[in-house]
Each structure stands twice: as structure tokens, then as C-alpha cells.
Design an enzyme around this catalytic site. Structure first.
Site, PDB file in Angstrom:
ATOM      1  N   LEU A  21       0.670  -1.339  -0.026  1.00  0.00           N
ATOM      2  CA  LEU A  21      -0.069  -0.002  -0.061  1.00  0.00           C
ATOM      3  C   LEU A  21       0.917   1.355  -0.136  1.00  0.00           C
ATOM      4  CD1 LEU A  21      -2.910  -1.114   2.468  1.00  0.00           C
ATOM      5  CD2 LEU A  21      -2.976  -0.934   0.002  1.00  0.00           C
ATOM      6  N   ARG A  22       2.228   1.144   0.002  1.00  0.00           N
ATOM      7  CA  ARG A  22       3.239   2.191  -0.018  1.00  0.00           C
ATOM      8  C   ARG A  22       3.142   3.293   0.949  1.00  0.00           C
ATOM      9  NH1 ARG A  22       6.134  -1.248  -2.612  1.00  0.00           N
ATOM     10  NH2 ARG A  22       5.828  -1.424  -4.644  1.00  0.00           N
ATOM     11  N   ASP A 112      10.096  -8.669   4.328  1.00  0.00           N
ATOM     12  CA  ASP A 112      10.053  -7.500   3.127  1.00  0.00           C
ATOM     13  C   ASP A 112      10.712  -6.348   3.619  1.00  0.00           C
ATOM     14  OD1 ASP A 112       9.637  -6.981   0.509  1.00  0.00           O
ATOM     15  OD2 ASP A 112       7.546  -6.459   1.170  1.00  0.00           O
ATOM     16  N   HIS A 139       9.985 -13.769   1.608  1.00  0.00           N
ATOM     17  CA  HIS A 139       9.905 -13.500   0.323  1.00  0.00           C
ATOM     18  C   HIS A 139      10.981 -14.277  -0.513  1.00  0.00           C
ATOM     19  CE1 HIS A 139       7.385  -9.858  -0.144  1.00  0.00           C
ATOM     20  NE2 HIS A 139       7.431 -10.038   1.123  1.00  0.00           N
ATOM     21  N   ASP A 266       0.713  -9.608  -4.341  1.00  0.00           N
ATOM     22  CA  ASP A 266       1.834  -8.951  -4.523  1.00  0.00           C
ATOM     23  C   ASP A 266       1.652  -7.577  -5.198  1.00  0.00           C
ATOM     24  OD1 ASP A 266       4.479  -8.001  -4.135  1.00  0.00           O
ATOM     25  OD2 ASP A 266       5.451  -9.513  -5.419  1.00  0.00           O
ATOM     26  N   GLY A 285       8.007  -4.870  -9.888  1.00  0.00           N
ATOM     27  CA  GLY A 285       6.748  -5.017  -9.324  1.00  0.00           C
ATOM     28  C   GLY A 285       5.415  -4.517 -10.134  1.00  0.00           C
TER      29      GLY A 285
HETATM   30  O1  DOR Z   1       7.689  -8.918  -3.612  1.00  0.00           O
HETATM   31  C1  DOR Z   1       7.812  -7.872  -4.447  1.00  0.00           C
HETATM   32  N1  DOR Z   1       7.628  -6.679  -3.788  1.00  0.00           N
HETATM   33  N2  DOR Z   1       8.174  -8.115  -5.618  1.00  0.00           N
HETATM   34  C2  DOR Z   1       8.106  -7.099  -6.525  1.00  0.00           C
HETATM   35  O2  DOR Z   1       8.439  -7.434  -7.462  1.00  0.00           O
HETATM   36  C3  DOR Z   1       8.064  -5.841  -6.055  1.00  0.00           C
HETATM   37  C4  DOR Z   1       7.813  -5.625  -4.535  1.00  0.00           C
HETATM   38  C5  DOR Z   1       7.651  -4.064  -4.035  1.00  0.00           C
HETATM   39  O3  DOR Z   1       7.641  -3.180  -5.033  1.00  0.00           O
HETATM   40  O4  DOR Z   1       7.357  -3.998  -3.065  1.00  0.00           O
HETATM   41 ZN    ZN Z   2       5.971  -8.025  -2.393  1.00  0.00          ZN
HETATM   42 ZN    ZN Z   3       8.883 -10.197  -2.613  1.00  0.00          ZN
END
Ligand code: DOR
Ligand code: ZN
Ligand code: ZN
Length: 399
Positions: A21-22, A112, A139, A266, A285
């Protein structure tokens, strides 16, 4: 409020164990509000927000912030995932107990944000998680192998006719952590499993050890293959990378036979600059929340590998069970407020990144036809999506 559900398929609200969700720190790509809208439109009623934010979600303050934003937006249950480590290299264990005890009630932790490439740290994280009855989501990305290969060696290797993108980056970590989890008596969840051999490792481990391990596969690893990457369009750059068709086939079978428990998106939104550049500079991603269910239908239902009962299992029941949710992913109890996704199995639509509710538009399915549409979504008895439109919430999305 009555809706006409004639001809629609009712699924339990979908549960996504792997959403980015950033927020905080990456709001130019997505926010809890825009990501929640995308989730609701995709039929989701619960998402797990990965901790690779800025700052990393490795403390009660950050997980509580994400959890609170999810409640304020109110379109989907947002469960923050806590990072297992702190420190620049992730060398110290995070205060997992503090995150579990916070109002966010964290029950899933992940490497992560800071991949745990140190087996001793991973072992301690598993032991801590076991004491909390929490699950560790791995991950399985050793960036010394995956990102290095993808960012730099990939195109070069391709030009030289060499095989890039070493699958053992993933497989070796899966094998290692299955053993560590067995020793610690802890629950391990393998994120975005992407190779036939990773699935074989799981089968082998379950056969020979008392190991509590679950695994997810992404929609893009079920549908797309490494042939999509031949033009090095950054929209196809993802971790783990898109694999040869033999792996894709094996993943579909592994999901059908239960070796892989569930589907997780993901969902990885990125700002335009992070994708509108050359391959080596692009961030990995792709978007996933609004296209996940149709891609599962294309790859698993249209092929006869799963029926709709199976879709409910892999997109809702299994992820709810893995995460320990008791209010999602199960049949209705009379009188209880429902979590539902109502799907039109005959309403095809064409993907346009600019029309998705996400703030970002990095979908790998641009222009592709999706066979089914989520029409209505209900969260605890309240419509979050009606006739394909987001209800209430802080944002309507731009779809
Ligand atoms: O697990 C992942 N998270 N794979 C990705 O390719 C992108 C990523 C992310 O952008 O956080
Ligand atoms: Zn991810
Ligand atoms: Zn990942």
C-alpha cells in the site's frame, strides 16, 4: 439495500496476504485510501500490507499508523504486516511482541524491506513468531542473486544467450527456511512461490518433516511467462521474475493440488518515473488487486483446474486460515454481517491502467480482456462496491 444478484456468483470476500500500500513514504505510488479502493473493486474485504515502507514497518508506531488509516478509509480490513528485523542490514530482531500487542494486533511478520539472508536471524525470528503464535512470511529473494541478475545481468545475459535470473535464489531460501521452521516449530509462509522446484521442495518437506508451512502464488506467475520479458519492457520487471512456461504450468498444478495453498497479489504500485525508464533502473513490481480474480479464472477455472468452490478456497478461505483471521473466508453464519464478493461470470472487460483505482498504472495486462467482473463487494454487511463503483470511503478511485 437490495441488489439484484441474479446470474452472479457469490464468493466469500477475498483475502490478500500480500499487498503493497506504500504508506508511509511512497504516497506518490499508492496510499491506504487508493489501495483500499482498488482492493474493494477487486472483490477483497481484507488485505495484508507489506512492511517495506519508508520508514519500514518494524515498530508499533508504524503498524498502528497503517492500521488506523485502514479503519478511517473503511473499504477493506487493512492488516499491517510487521518487519522481522531492524537495522540497516536487518541484522537485529524487531520488537515483534510490541507490534503484536499494539492495536494493529500484528500476527504476520515478514522479511520484506530487509531480506533476511542470515539464517541465524531467520531462526530467531521464527522462534519469536512461534512464541507469539504468529506466522513469518518469507519473500525468498536473495537480492544478491535476484536483483543483481535481473537489473544488470538479465539483458546482458540474454544478449549473450545465457540463462539469467537464477531460480536457486528462491529455491535455496525455501529449502533453508522450511528446515529452520521445522526446527523452531514455527509457522512459515512462502511468498510468491515461482518455480517448479520450489513446489517440489514443499512437497518433499511436508512428506518428511513435521513442518507448518504454507505458500502463495501470484496471478502474474500463473499467467505470464519469461517470453513477456524479451523486449525488456519495465512493466514486466518483477521479483521473483517471470519464469519459463514449464514453471507456470507447474505452479497451476501445484495450486490445484494444494501444494500451493493460496493466491496473493503482490500488488506493487510504482510511480511513473520508476517504470518509465530503462530496464536496469526500473523498480520491480506490478499492479494486481483489480485483476487478480479474473486472472485466476483465466488460468485455473477456464482450464478446468479449479471450479468456483476452489476459487473461494484459494482466494479467501486458505489465506484467512493462514493469517489466523476468524471473521473472513468462511461461510455465513445466520444473522452475521457478511463479507462477500459478487461476480458476473459473463461480464468481460478490457484492462486500462489509467482507469484502475490505484494511484499507479503499472499493470502488465494493459489492453488485455478479462473474462469476469466483480460487480458488488460487501464488508461486514455494508456495500463497499456497488455496480462496479466504490461506495463511501475517502476516495472514489478514478475508475
Ligand atoms: O515482492 C515484491 N515486492 N516483488 C516485487 O517485484 C515488487 C515488490 C515491491 O515493489 O515492494
Ligand atoms: Zn511484495
Ligand atoms: Zn517479494
Amino acid at each position: 439495500e437490495i441488489v439484484d444478484a441474479g446470474g452472479l456468483i457469490a464468493l466469500p470476500g477475498l483475502v490478500d496476504l500480500h499487498t503493497h500500500l506504500r504508506e508511509p513514504g511512497g504516497e506518490e505510488a499508492e496510499t491506504v485510501a487508493t489501495g483500499s479502493a482498488a482492493a474493494a473493486l477487486g472483490g477483497y474485504t481484507a488485505v495484508f500490507a507489506m512492511p517495506n515502507t519508508d520508514p519500514v514497518a518494524d515498530s508499533p508506531v508504524v503498524v498502528e499508523h497503517v492500521w488506523r488509516r485502514g479503519r478511517e478509509v473503511g473499504l477493506v480490513d487493512v492488516h499491517p504486516v510487521g518487519a522481522v528485523t531492524v537495522g540497516l542490514g536487518g541484522e537485529r530482531l524487531a520488537e515483534m511482541g510490541m507490534m503484536a500487542a499494539s492495536p494493529a494486533g500484528v500476527r504476520m511478520f515478514s522479511d520484506d524491506g530487509r531480506c533476511v539472508n542470515d539464517p541465524l536471524v531467520m531462526r530467531r525470528a521464527l522462534e519469536y513468531a512461534r512464541a507469539l503464535d504468529a506466522v513469518v512470511a518469507q519473500h525468498a529473494e536473495d537480492h544478491r542473486l535476484t536483483v543483481g541478475a535481473q537489473a544488470h545481468e538479465g539483458p546482458v545475459a540474454a544478449r549473450l544467450g545465457l540463462a539469467g535470473w537464477d531460480p536457486t535464489a528462491e529455491e535455496s531460501i525455501v529449502a533453508r527456511d522450511v528446515m529452520l521452521a521445522a526446527t523452531a516449530g514455527a509457522r512459515l509462509h512462502v511468498c510468491h512461490l515461482s518455480t517448479a522446484r520450489s513446489a517440489a521442495v514443499l512437497r518433499w518437506a511436508r512428506e518428511h518433516y513435521e513442518v507448518r508451512v504454507s505458500a502463495e502464488v501470484t496471478p502474474h506467475h500463473l499467467l505470464l511467462t519469461d517470453t513477456a520479458v524479451q523486449d525488456y519492457d519495465p512493466v514486466h520487471k518483477v521479483n521473483p521474475p517471470l519464469r519459463p512456461a514449464a514453471d507456470t504450468e507447474a505452479l497451476r498444478r501445484a495450486l490445484a493440488d494444494g501444494t500451493v495453498d493460496c493466491v496473493a497479489t503482490d500488488h506493487a504500485p510504482h510511480a511513473v518515473e520508476a517504470k518509465d525508464c530503462e530496464w536496469s533502473a526500473a523498480r520491480p513490481g506490478m499492479l494486481g488487486l483489480q485483476t487478480a480474480l479474473p486472472v485466476v479464472v483465466t488460468t485455473m477455472v477456464a482450464t478446468g483446474l479449479l471450479d468456483w468452490r476452489g476459487v473461494a478456497r484459494v482466494c479467501s478461505e486458505a489465506p484467512a486460515r493462514i493469517a489466523g483471521l476468524t471473521d473472513q473466508g468462511r461461510p455465513l453464519t445466520p444473522g452475521e454481517p457478511a463479507n462477500l464478493a459478487l461476480v458476473d461470470p459473463d461480464a468481460a472487460w478490457t484492462v486500462r491502467g489509467a482507469e484502475l483505482a490505484s494511484r499507479a498504472d503499472n499493470t502488465p495486462y494493459e489492453g488485455m480482456e478479462m473474462p469476469v467482473s466483480v460487480v458488488h463487494t460487501m464488508l461486514r454487511g455494508r456495500w463497499t462496491v456497488r455496480d462496479g463503483k466504490v461506495q463511501d470511503g475517502e476516495v472514489q478511485g478514478h475508475g
